[in-house]
Design a protein around this motif. Structure first.
Motif, PDB file in Angstrom:
ATOM      1  N   UNK A   9       0.815  -1.233   0.000  1.00  0.00           N
ATOM      2  CA  UNK A   9       0.000   0.000   0.000  1.00  0.00           C
ATOM      3  C   UNK A   9       0.846   1.280   0.000  1.00  0.00           C
ATOM      4  N   UNK A  10       2.118   1.182   0.402  1.00  0.00           N
ATOM      5  CA  UNK A  10       2.953   2.401   0.400  1.00  0.00           C
ATOM      6  C   UNK A  10       3.622   2.633  -0.951  1.00  0.00           C
ATOM      7  N   UNK A  62      16.016   6.688  -0.219  1.00  0.00           N
ATOM      8  CA  UNK A  62      15.689   8.118  -0.151  1.00  0.00           C
ATOM      9  C   UNK A  62      14.571   8.389   0.855  1.00  0.00           C
ATOM     10  N   UNK A  63      14.835   9.311   1.778  1.00  0.00           N
ATOM     11  CA  UNK A  63      13.842   9.697   2.774  1.00  0.00           C
ATOM     12  C   UNK A  63      13.622  11.201   2.728  1.00  0.00           C
ATOM     13  N   UNK A 111       8.591   6.549   4.399  1.00  0.00           N
ATOM     14  CA  UNK A 111       9.668   6.077   5.278  1.00  0.00           C
ATOM     15  C   UNK A 111       9.791   6.997   6.494  1.00  0.00           C
ATOM     16  N   UNK A 112       9.597   8.288   6.288  1.00  0.00           N
ATOM     17  CA  UNK A 112       9.633   9.233   7.419  1.00  0.00           C
ATOM     18  C   UNK A 112       8.454   8.965   8.365  1.00  0.00           C
ATOM     19  N   UNK A 113       7.284   8.775   7.783  1.00  0.00           N
ATOM     20  CA  UNK A 113       6.091   8.532   8.592  1.00  0.00           C
ATOM     21  C   UNK A 113       6.199   7.211   9.358  1.00  0.00           C
ATOM     22  N   UNK A 114       6.739   6.197   8.677  1.00  0.00           N
ATOM     23  CA  UNK A 114       6.853   4.879   9.309  1.00  0.00           C
ATOM     24  C   UNK A 114       7.878   4.913  10.438  1.00  0.00           C
ATOM     25  N   UNK A 172      10.385  -2.235  15.569  1.00  0.00           N
ATOM     26  CA  UNK A 172      11.690  -2.029  14.950  1.00  0.00           C
ATOM     27  C   UNK A 172      11.512  -1.884  13.441  1.00  0.00           C
ATOM     28  N   UNK A 173      12.190  -0.900  12.851  1.00  0.00           N
ATOM     29  CA  UNK A 173      12.003  -0.614  11.423  1.00  0.00           C
ATOM     30  C   UNK A 173      13.167  -1.183  10.609  1.00  0.00           C
ATOM     31  N   UNK A 174      12.833  -1.964   9.568  1.00  0.00           N
ATOM     32  CA  UNK A 174      13.860  -2.503   8.679  1.00  0.00           C
ATOM     33  C   UNK A 174      13.710  -1.916   7.280  1.00  0.00           C
TER      34      UNK A 174
END
Lengths: 466, 466, 466
Positions: A196-197, A252-253, A286-289, A299-301
């Protein structure tokens, strides 16, 4: 067939130290905090059908190598999506595979399989054209025994926890079924919302509808989309999730204004978004997550840098994940700048970064992980989950980032019965790598033992909050 | 001077296995499917003039290193194109070279030369300022003997086949002469049409005229150009060619419409094409050349990524190929996308890819070759045709692509008497590399022997259809 | 604690050769032609305050690693620039450090410190939580002795020459003071004018004023700016300088017309220059600085490719050089094209190039240094000044560029008492690296000894005109 000292240096001094280190870590329970085994396997706990369906047909590591040497995927029984017939006779598939098994000599797939055949299925001969059917029958015989059912193997494999990987559109019913079954095995999901992202995903609109349905949130704009994501994270946490994962084109963020994010999202809902929209939206998400991870503790991977479905002929006939995903050059220093500046100093946030571009190990990833408290390095991934790949990553990063900024070994596999082989190989490579340093008086045994244990168990446990 | 176990690991166990493997492959005939020795050498079969003219003057590996340490190329007798005088006294040149031979210690050039001096010319002393003239006289004495004529050496070197490299404007008269001579040595051409496919080439217009003349095709537009190319391929095949080669700036492939190709070609004919035209035309021609290869069976090679003639002072005084070609960063995953999608799945097409950017080995080339049936990897090339260069390539690729997606060793040399040294070094490095894997129980001897043989002989033979 | 054979291969044959080589070079005086020790240290010759202030607080190698594991820089006593309080109790700082010293096991910092503790301060125990205060007291006791004053250590360390690094705005008063003191130690400055050549530098306008003041040149345009630079180079040479250094974002070189340079400079004077101006001006100044080097004989160094102050939170609180400088991808073949074409063939010019992008070693730097007479390679730098980092650089470059196109070892340190440890480690790694080649019959002992000596002493001496 399996030498007790396999993968250790031949130098007697190093070998002895390696043995000592390996002895200390070989029996630790397996932590598998990231991988692609399906929960369904444990929910249903049915016998595996046969050796070909277990080992060849679902494993793109296997058939991509055969394909590269001119053996059609249809001959390997890989299911088609365009109606072309595919081989259904598992014995034929296995025979062909065995004839070409020499192609895998010295490759990770070959080493894992040798271990699996011997240690899991008690096969005592080398797989070849001659022994093909003998081996087939041996495995088949085992697969019908109760101790070879998925749950029984889970115990035999000494797995402490195993994480599946699930899209944002997954209802986690198989996880619920496992929980409800009263079986004690710890199977947890990992939240991977690429479906969905990533605005470029086929079926994106459909996926949004499914997400709305599951979360019972009417997704009509960016705000409601974010709410639905947050709701699914809660659902995943209920099933035991401790992490999220993001398969992105690059790292890229960049945060957009809420309005800009909404504009793009609305365009996507209308099917009017383009490449630039998709790139920006991923960078923003990616910033929001990361923000959500800081809030809910998952934890974010990030697994970036694979050019998916490079071969259209293969994609059109067989679909995704058929060995035609090829790495591309990566950049992290500038791309992670915004995310790390906003969240990288926070002690409650953990970002695990993987790469398919080995030139970034020492140039970017180790220096970043050796500075930002929130950042951890994933182990050598995919094509690099091999003996030389592991050694190379250690050589490029341990001195710069130090061992304790890693998350230990992750098997990342779809091939369930290969899990013990993968962890064993990793533990052996670490034992040998550290033994070399001890023999050269770069480390003493106290430090080497602490590191070996960390890499085998402690770092995963801590980083993934297991 | 030449230890029997040279280049093998000092570990006794590894060394013993390496010896066993080397023993099995050392006497295989030499296949040299790509290189830059001139056919004229065998057509005329004249004695080599003297040691300096044989070993130093024509070898940019030699004089670029001396130049980097402040020794002028004129002192080395390198011919100038601007009328500046150059050293003509071969003894003086040799003396200076010998005084600085320590600069080559441990470099491939040094190792090849040591082998050549001992094994070809029976020199028993280390080359140095002191022994310079003794060595010179020894070689000179040999060069006058009939068994040191090019054809005699061909037999002595045990060469089965040697490919020269020839432009599209080459009339192949030397190859005809060899054929007509009745001599049994197999010297074949390789078709390298950069002189007409690269619109930036000096003399491009002239080259087109020469091609027209040779093929007797009036080249007035893109269609007739393509016909002429196809005609020359037929001519090359008649002289035994089994391959083509393409030295391009990068690996970008992209088909133009016939009309667009013609428009660019017409601009070039008028001398009005620009950089963008040249880039597009090269990308398009790679597609066309792949199509032709599929049709006529010539194996296609790509050697991309050298920034040619980086040093203008050297170029203006001495011309091309004077050690001032410097690698640049490469990209293959995206650049080869179009070519591989169109032709990469075809069993009758072979594309051999080389690189001067080692970071692409594991990131792009090994994954691509480990998937596409038509793609094969060339050995470590040019600056990387060294012991460490070879080891590194094996470490970065064998586990990912498997050994059998390589084309084995290629010497790619202009230095004819160094050919046995180069193949011997490669066979030793392979024996040692595989022995290490055997000693670590990563391979068994059966697989190691099969691989050693493949790398020394079988893979070249098959890939280049020899 | 310090094994005599540390860092040598365990193989007995290699170890013996390594010992022999090391024995030959271990006692050479130390040449330190580039580093960041302050002249003030020797001008004032005061005792170091205490272990924490000596070893931890000023060393970003130390506290960045602790920070990456969640230990705040304030806890390490790093001075803040925003008024936040920082730990002032050196014993507390040391205690915390000792508790986490296991993080440095196997890292260069750890190895240097172990050497320093044992060899400089005669500490006989391993640093840990338990031994923390015992070690602290031991060091403190030493620091109060006259033989531990900076000048006394200079002699004890057997340093022949040490270069500081100084901005264009430095009045070199400390160097004058040393000269006037009559002390015999050779401390020389290196001219690093980034503070005035980088238009992006904070305080650039102020720096220009300072430069004008020091040189007594009214800097009102580009011409007078160049005159002031040239004047400062004369001043530096008077204090013994033999080199300049340039820390640039990338290696891009390009000469502007005098008018264009002046236009940009005028814009900068008015505070109106932008990113593009800064990039162009730096590229131009590298050309100008090369011209000056050719004229005045100062050796030119380029240290490119660090993304400075990546972490804004750290920058705002603690300022520059706090472990948050992260490498980015580099390019040299095209970027150095203009500079090398104009000055690279000149025998009186020396350009030493460093990199933080290891993928450029073999692809670009070694081929360039193996051709251009003026170019030399710096040793593995910063994150790569480690055992594996050194070995890797040697593997990637020695065969291509040859050893003699290097400048030998450079410690580049701010940590004065770590200098002997760093040179010792480098000499050991070289001895072992060369010993491996000797054991494999790639080198003979004569060549290995010459190389070992060159790397330890001769190359630095010659390249830096010491």
């Amino acid at each position: 067939m399996l030498n007790d000292d396999r993968f250790f240096s031949p130098d007697p001094q190093v070998k002895n130290i390696a043995r000592d280190l390996y002895e200390k870590i070989k029996d630790y329970p397996i932590l598998s905090p990231h991988g692609h085994v399906e929960a369904e396997l444990f929910a249903n706990n049915q016998p595996f059908p046969d050796p070909a369906q277990l080992i060849i047909v679902p494993d793109h590591y296997v058939f991509r190598m055969l394909y590269s040497q001119g053996i059609d995927m249809q001959e390997m029984g890989v299911p088609t999506i365009d109606g072309t017939p595919t081989e259904a006779d598992s014995r034929k598939i296995w025979k062909k595979f065995a004839e070409h098994f020499y192609l895998f000599a010295g490759t990770p797939t070959g080493l894992w399989l040798n271990h699996e055949l011997k240690e899991v299925f008690d096969v005592q001969v080398k797989l070849s054209a001659e022994t093909a059917m003998e081996v087939y029958d041996r495995i088949l015989e085992k697969l019908n025994l109760p101790e070879f059912l998925p749950r029984a193997l889970f115990k035999k494999f000494n797995i402490e926890v195993l994480s599946t990987t699930n899209g944002a559109t997954d209802d986690l019913n198989d996880h619920k079924k496992i929980k409800d079954s009263g079986w004690g095995g710890r199977i947890i999901p990992c939240f991977r919302p690429d479906d969905v992202t990533n605005l470029n995903m086929e079926n994106w609109t459909e996926n949004i509808k499914t997400l709305a349905q599951i979360t019972e949130i009417n997704i009509h704009d960016y705000n409601s989309f974010i709410k639905a994501i947050e709701q699914q994270r809660i659902n995943f946490k209920k099933m035991g999730a401790t992490s999220t994962d993001h398969g992105v084109d690059d790292a890229y963020t960049h945060k957009l204004s809420r309005q800009e994010a909404d504009t793009i999202f609305q365009r996507a809902l209308k099917g009017e978004s383009d490449e630039t929209d998709a790139k920006k939206f991923t960078a923003h998400m990616l910033m929001e997550l990361a923000r959500m991870s800081l809030e809910d503790g998952l934890v974010m991977q990030i697994h970036p840098g694979s050019y998916r479905n490079h071969n259209h002929l293969v994609f059109d006939r067989f679909g995704r994940d058929k060995g035609a995903d090829i790495p591309v050059r990566m950049e992290f220093t500038r791309n992670l700048y915004e995310l790390l500046n906003k969240y990288g100093n926070h002690p409650d946030f953990t970002l695990v970064v993987f790469t398919l571009d080995e030139s970034t190990y020492s140039r970017e990833l180790a220096p970043l992980a050796g500075h930002y408290p929130a950042m951890r390095l994933g182990p050598s991934w995919w094509f690099f989950d091999s003996i030389q790949g592991m050694i190379y990553q250690r050589q490029k990063t341990f001195e710069i980032a130090n061992v304790y900024n890693f998350v230990g070994f992750i098997d990342d596999t779809r091939a369930y019965p290969s899990i013990p082989a993968r962890h064993d190989l990793s533990r052996r490579v670490d034992s040998d790598y550290l033994a070399n340093l001890v023999a050269r008086h770069i480390l003493d045994m106290e430090d080497a033992e602490r590191m070996a244990k960390a890499l085998a168990y402690d770092l995963s446990k801590k980083a993934y909050k297991l």
